[in-house]
Structures are given as C-alpha cells and as structure tokens.
Enzyme design. Structure first.
Site, PDB file in Angstrom:
ATOM      1  N   HIS A 270      -5.544   7.236 -51.059  1.00  0.00           N
ATOM      2  CA  HIS A 270      -5.658   8.596 -51.592  1.00  0.00           C
ATOM      3  C   HIS A 270      -6.939   8.681 -52.414  1.00  0.00           C
ATOM      4  O   HIS A 270      -7.348   7.729 -53.048  1.00  0.00           O
ATOM      5  CB  HIS A 270      -4.454   8.943 -52.482  1.00  0.00           C
ATOM      6  N   ASP A 327       2.065  11.618 -46.942  1.00  0.00           N
ATOM      7  CA  ASP A 327       2.153  11.757 -45.476  1.00  0.00           C
ATOM      8  C   ASP A 327       2.805  10.574 -44.784  1.00  0.00           C
ATOM      9  O   ASP A 327       3.031  10.628 -43.574  1.00  0.00           O
ATOM     10  CB  ASP A 327       0.744  11.954 -44.912  1.00  0.00           C
TER      11      ASP A 327
HETATM   12  C1  SDX Z   1      -3.626  14.182 -48.382  1.00  0.00           C
HETATM   13  O1  SDX Z   1      -6.551  15.163 -52.122  1.00  0.00           O
HETATM   14  C2  SDX Z   1      -5.309  15.408 -52.013  1.00  0.00           C
HETATM   15  O2  SDX Z   1      -4.627  15.690 -53.003  1.00  0.00           O
HETATM   16  C3  SDX Z   1      -4.784  15.354 -50.602  1.00  0.00           C
HETATM   17  C4  SDX Z   1      -3.280  15.436 -50.484  1.00  0.00           C
HETATM   18  C5  SDX Z   1      -2.753  16.794 -50.893  1.00  0.00           C
HETATM   19  O3  SDX Z   1      -1.564  16.870 -51.246  1.00  0.00           O
HETATM   20  O4  SDX Z   1      -3.515  17.788 -50.739  1.00  0.00           O
HETATM   21  O5  SDX Z   1      -2.666  14.434 -51.284  1.00  0.00           O
HETATM   22  C6  SDX Z   1      -2.841  15.249 -49.034  1.00  0.00           C
HETATM   23  O6  SDX Z   1      -4.625  14.477 -47.770  1.00  0.00           O
HETATM   24  C7  SDX Z   1      -3.172  12.753 -48.523  1.00  0.00           C
HETATM   25  C8  SDX Z   1      -4.140  11.753 -47.813  1.00  0.00           C
HETATM   26  C9  SDX Z   1      -3.792  11.790 -46.329  1.00  0.00           C
HETATM   27  N1  SDX Z   1      -4.767  11.002 -45.528  1.00  0.00           N
HETATM   28  C10 SDX Z   1      -4.413   9.827 -45.001  1.00  0.00           C
HETATM   29  O7  SDX Z   1      -3.342   9.254 -45.196  1.00  0.00           O
HETATM   30  C11 SDX Z   1      -5.463   9.241 -44.058  1.00  0.00           C
HETATM   31  C12 SDX Z   1      -5.592   7.730 -44.334  1.00  0.00           C
HETATM   32  N2  SDX Z   1      -6.171   7.582 -45.646  1.00  0.00           N
HETATM   33  C13 SDX Z   1      -7.614   7.310 -45.715  1.00  0.00           C
HETATM   34  O8  SDX Z   1      -8.327   8.029 -44.723  1.00  0.00           O
HETATM   35  C14 SDX Z   1      -8.131   7.438 -47.133  1.00  0.00           C
HETATM   36  O9  SDX Z   1      -7.273   6.769 -47.949  1.00  0.00           O
HETATM   37  C15 SDX Z   1      -8.386   8.792 -47.736  1.00  0.00           C
HETATM   38  C16 SDX Z   1      -9.208   9.678 -46.850  1.00  0.00           C
HETATM   39  C17 SDX Z   1      -7.119   9.492 -48.079  1.00  0.00           C
HETATM   40  C18 SDX Z   1      -9.183   8.533 -48.997  1.00  0.00           C
HETATM   41  O10 SDX Z   1     -10.376   7.907 -48.581  1.00  0.00           O
HETATM   42  P1  SDX Z   1     -11.331   7.233 -49.657  1.00  0.00           P
HETATM   43  O11 SDX Z   1     -11.691   8.230 -50.682  1.00  0.00           O
HETATM   44  O12 SDX Z   1     -12.415   6.517 -48.951  1.00  0.00           O
HETATM   45  O13 SDX Z   1     -10.333   6.191 -50.319  1.00  0.00           O
HETATM   46  P2  SDX Z   1     -10.793   5.147 -51.357  1.00  0.00           P
HETATM   47  O14 SDX Z   1     -12.094   5.502 -51.985  1.00  0.00           O
HETATM   48  O15 SDX Z   1      -9.631   4.890 -52.239  1.00  0.00           O
HETATM   49  O16 SDX Z   1     -11.023   3.844 -50.421  1.00  0.00           O
HETATM   50  C19 SDX Z   1     -11.221   2.613 -51.059  1.00  0.00           C
HETATM   51  C20 SDX Z   1     -11.415   1.618 -49.939  1.00  0.00           C
HETATM   52  C21 SDX Z   1     -12.487   2.027 -48.952  1.00  0.00           C
HETATM   53  O17 SDX Z   1     -13.038   0.815 -48.453  1.00  0.00           O
HETATM   54  P3  SDX Z   1     -14.448   0.326 -49.147  1.00  0.00           P
HETATM   55  O18 SDX Z   1     -15.439   1.407 -48.896  1.00  0.00           O
HETATM   56  O19 SDX Z   1     -14.137   0.087 -50.616  1.00  0.00           O
HETATM   57  O20 SDX Z   1     -14.770  -0.981 -48.387  1.00  0.00           O
HETATM   58  O21 SDX Z   1     -10.194   1.511 -49.182  1.00  0.00           O
HETATM   59  C22 SDX Z   1     -10.460   1.831 -47.830  1.00  0.00           C
HETATM   60  C23 SDX Z   1     -11.721   2.659 -47.816  1.00  0.00           C
HETATM   61  O22 SDX Z   1     -12.384   2.496 -46.570  1.00  0.00           O
HETATM   62  N3  SDX Z   1      -9.323   2.619 -47.363  1.00  0.00           N
HETATM   63  C24 SDX Z   1      -8.495   2.266 -46.390  1.00  0.00           C
HETATM   64  C25 SDX Z   1      -7.549   3.288 -46.312  1.00  0.00           C
HETATM   65  N4  SDX Z   1      -7.818   4.229 -47.213  1.00  0.00           N
HETATM   66  C26 SDX Z   1      -8.930   3.820 -47.860  1.00  0.00           C
HETATM   67  N5  SDX Z   1      -8.467   1.181 -45.596  1.00  0.00           N
HETATM   68  C27 SDX Z   1      -7.458   1.134 -44.683  1.00  0.00           C
HETATM   69  N6  SDX Z   1      -6.498   2.069 -44.533  1.00  0.00           N
HETATM   70  C28 SDX Z   1      -6.526   3.170 -45.332  1.00  0.00           C
HETATM   71  N7  SDX Z   1      -5.613   4.127 -45.183  1.00  0.00           N
END
Ligand code: SDX
Length: 392
Positions: A270, A327
C-alpha cells in the site's frame, strides 16, 4: 492526530490538502472516518449511516437517519432514456467501461442539479449519485448476462435493493439473505472513503476546475479501474485462482520478489499502510461469516490464508512492510456471494462514490478553493534555437 494535513506549497508536492473526513496512520494501521475507527463502523454501523457521517460530519439521530434513507430512496431510479446507453455497449463490455460512460452522461439528464455554486444543487447531485450507483452497477451486470433490468424496490434497504436488482429476476420473488446483506453492506463501509487515494485526488482535481459532479465522479471511476488501485480486487482473486493450491505459493512469492519479473502480489502492499490495512482484518473475518452463512467452502480462501502467512514470514515482505490490503480478501467474499470478478471494481466504485462525493463537497464548499495545478521538476533540454529542416 486531527487528520489535518499541512499543505506543502513546494513545486514537488503531490496534490495534498486539508480534509476532515478520513484519517489514516499508515505506520499504526489506523483508519478513522470523522474520528470513528473503521472496525467499529464496520461491525456496528450501516453503509447508509456511514454515508451520512461522511457527508455531514456526525452520526445521524434516528430521525435524521430515517430522513436520509428516504431522501436517497427518492433518487434510486435512472432516467428511462439512460437504459438505451446500455444497448450501445457490447455484451462483454467491462462493467467499469459502462460505469464510466453512464455516470459521465448523467449531467445530460440531471442538468437541473449541476450548478455547483448552489449548495442545494450540490446536495441533490450528491444524493443522486449515491442513490443511482447501485442501479447503474446492477444494470451493468444484468446487461452482461442478458437478463432484464429490475427496477429498484424502495421497500428494501440500500444494500438489499442492490442485491435484488443484481441477482433477482422478474419471474420470481427475490429473498435477501440477511447474512449476505450484512456482509455486502460491510464491504461497502470498508470501501467508502480512504483519504487522498489516486481516484479521490482525481475527483478533487477535476472538481477544482468547476466541472459538474457527475463528470468528476466519472473521472474517479476511470482512475479507480487501474489494477494498481481499485482493479486490484479483481486481479487478486484472479491471482489466487491461478495459484490454485498452497504448494504453488512459493513460486509466486519468488516471482513477486524478482525485480525483473513484473508480477506483484495483488492485494498486497500500500502507498500509505506500512502495517496491516485495518480493512483487510475485517474483510478476512467477513469471509468466514459469509462461508458459514452460505455453507460454502472455497479452496481459494485457504490459498489466501496460506499466502498471507508465508508472505508475512518472508524477509522481503517484512523488510518492505508489505501487508494484505483491502483488496486481498474482498474478492473471495464477492465471489462466494455470486459476483463475477469483472464486477468487483464496479462494487468498489459504487461504495467509494460516497467518499468521492463527500470529498468533492468538502473542497467545493471551501470559499478559498482554487483550481488544482500540480507543478513538476523539469528534466528536459535547456533552452536552444530552432534548426531549419534543410540544415538537420
Ligand atoms: C488500493 O491509496 C489508497 O488509499 C488506495 C486504496 C483505497 O482505498 O483507495 O487503499 C485502494 O488501491 C489498495 C492497493 C491495491 N493495489 C494492489 O494491491 C496492487 C499490488 N500492490 C502494489 O502494486 C503496490 O503495493 C502499490 C501500488 C499498492 C503501492 O506501490 P508502491 O508505492 O511502490 O509500494 P511501496 O513503495 O510500499 O513499495 C515498496 C517496495 C517496492 O520495491 P523497491 O522499489 O523498494 O525495490 O515493495 C515493492 C515495490 O516494488 N512492492 C511489492 C508489492 N507492493 C510493493 N512487491 C511485491 N508485491 C507487491 N504487492
């Protein structure tokens, strides 16, 4: 912890703002709506009551609650010409494509409530949007399966009405199962608002230009559709079904950790929560309640529980503070109730409409409100002179 954010005037700031609706503490995994914890609202309140709270700032009295429900029920029907819009879509159109199109077109049918300078217009537009989203979403589902549309039945609750319009048929009475109605209503509560997420920021930015509320909500629907945002509930269930059995989980966890692999664990991680999403906690509990009520079992739930356990014991996810979000489990419940995965994000949009509308009202009602205009850090070439084509 007042929920107020300081506005960063710096050019590098993303669209941030002051808001009193929702407070999130990502480190602690706290989510409050007008000060009330999401867990208490999900367990003890109703979606209509939370809608009133988000719109008005306080929980309603019994009289206010009855009046609000009655007011919303006055707007559940769609202008009959809007039924024709559905005929223009292919039967296999994604429901979010239909929601974008139909909601965006509402201003052509309800232009009598689009003068946003008039508080009365803002109120009736807000009520129309909240009231009509279940009808629009149910019609999108009916259209996709070739069944006739059902008109709203205002003797039912907001959520019961939606379930009947979705799963009922003209040929027979539809019985709303209380446990399903309660679970669906709780899912709506969990999705109602979430501070300045991507789609809410989209609604605010569109609204800051003075665009009519129907167009602004259509913009929010478009943004929510993305798999990184609201589309994640559909993607998460598809992922769990693809994994299929617990023995295949380690392979997918390794893929999610591999930077060269675009695969991400859907429903995990998130932008704000670096702790357990409090909505996921309630959602997991609700899965068990729905399964017990419907006497169903779905191996996908076991896969989800095992995946969560293995990921939360994996250094990669622990170090990056990746936890299940709203989700991760929602699709398991929605599938058990009978929704196809293509409807999941449409349900998210249905519920989030009250948050979008409340945030839009909060912004538009601020006398100091100005058009949003995020800036950038310029990374292109320095100024240079034009070279005529003959000299290049
Ligand atoms: C919603 O914003 C909101 O409030 C949204 C929401 C709402 O109610 O409106 O809560 C609803 O959108 C929830 C999120 C739903 N999306 C997903 O579940 C899709 C899977 N999640 C990822 O795509 C990701 O976690 C995001 C898009 C949600 C956040 O992406 P970020 O900002 O890149 O996450 P982060 O900065 O915490 O990531 C830290 C690291 C990164 O790697 P590095 O760059 O440090 O090497 O963790 C990795 C990311 O690549 N990472 C994941 C991951 N999520 C982040 N690796 C594997 N699996 C994942 N799901």
């Amino acid at each position: 912890k007042t929920g107020m954010f300081t506005y960063d005037p710096g050019f590098t700031s993303t669209a941030s703002c002051d808001s009193g609706l929702t407070y999130i503490d990502g480190e602690e995994g706290i989510l409050l709506h007008r000060g009330y914890p999401i867990g208490q609202l999900a367990e003890q309140s109703s979606f209509m009551e939370v809608s009133y709270l988000l719109l008005n700032g306080e929980l309603p009295s019994p009289e206010e609650y009855e009046k609000f429900n009655y007011t919303i029920s006055r707007h559940t029907m769609l202008h009959d010409q809007l039924r024709g819009f559905y005929q223009g879509f292919r039967r296999d159109a994604h429901p979010m494509a239909i929601m974008c199109g139909v909601v965006g077109a509402l201003s052509a049918f309800y232009h009598d409530s689009t003068d946003i300078a008039d508080p009365a217009h803002r109120t009736i537009s807000s009520h129309r949007l909240i009231a009509k989203m279940p009808t629009i979403a149910a019609m999108a589902y009916k259209y996709s399966i070739g069944q006739p549309f059902l008109y709203p039945d205002n003797s039912l609750s907001y959520t019961g009405n939606f379930l009947r319009m979705t799963f009922g048929v003209p040929a027979e009475e539809y019985e709303v199962i209380p446990a399903v109605e309660k679970a669906m209503d709780r899912i709506f509560i969990l999705h109602a608002d979430h501070e300045q997420n991507a789609s809410t920021s989209t609604v605010r930015l569109a609204g800051s230009s003075g665009a009519n509320p129907f167009a602004c909500i259509a913009a929010g629907i478009a943004c929510l559709w993305g798999p990184a945002h609201g589309g994640a509930n559909e993607a998460a269930l598809n992922m769990l079904q693809e994994i299929g059995t617990p023995d295949r989980i380690p392979h997918y966890i390794e893929r999610a950790k591999n930077k060269d692999d675009p695969f991400r664990l859907m429903g995990f991680g998130h932008r704000v929560y670096k702790n357990y999403d409090p909505r996921a906690t309630v959602m997991q509990k609700t899965v068990r309640e729905v399964f017990d009520a419907l006497k169903v079992k779905d191996p996908v739930f076991e896969v989800a529980l095992r995946l969560e356990e293995m990921a939360l014991n994996d250094d990669y996810f622990v170090e990056k503070k990746l936890f299940p979000n709203v989700d991760f489990y929602s699709g398991v419940i929605l599938s058990a109730i009978g929704f196809p995965t293509t409807m999941f994000t449409a349900l998210f949009a249905l519920a989030r409409t009250v948050g979008w509308v409340a945030q839009w009202n909060e912004m538009i009602s601020d006398p100091g409100q100005r058009i949003g205009r995020p800036r950038q850090l310029y990374t292109g070439p320095a100024q240079r002179d034009y070279v005529p084509l003959s000299q290049r």
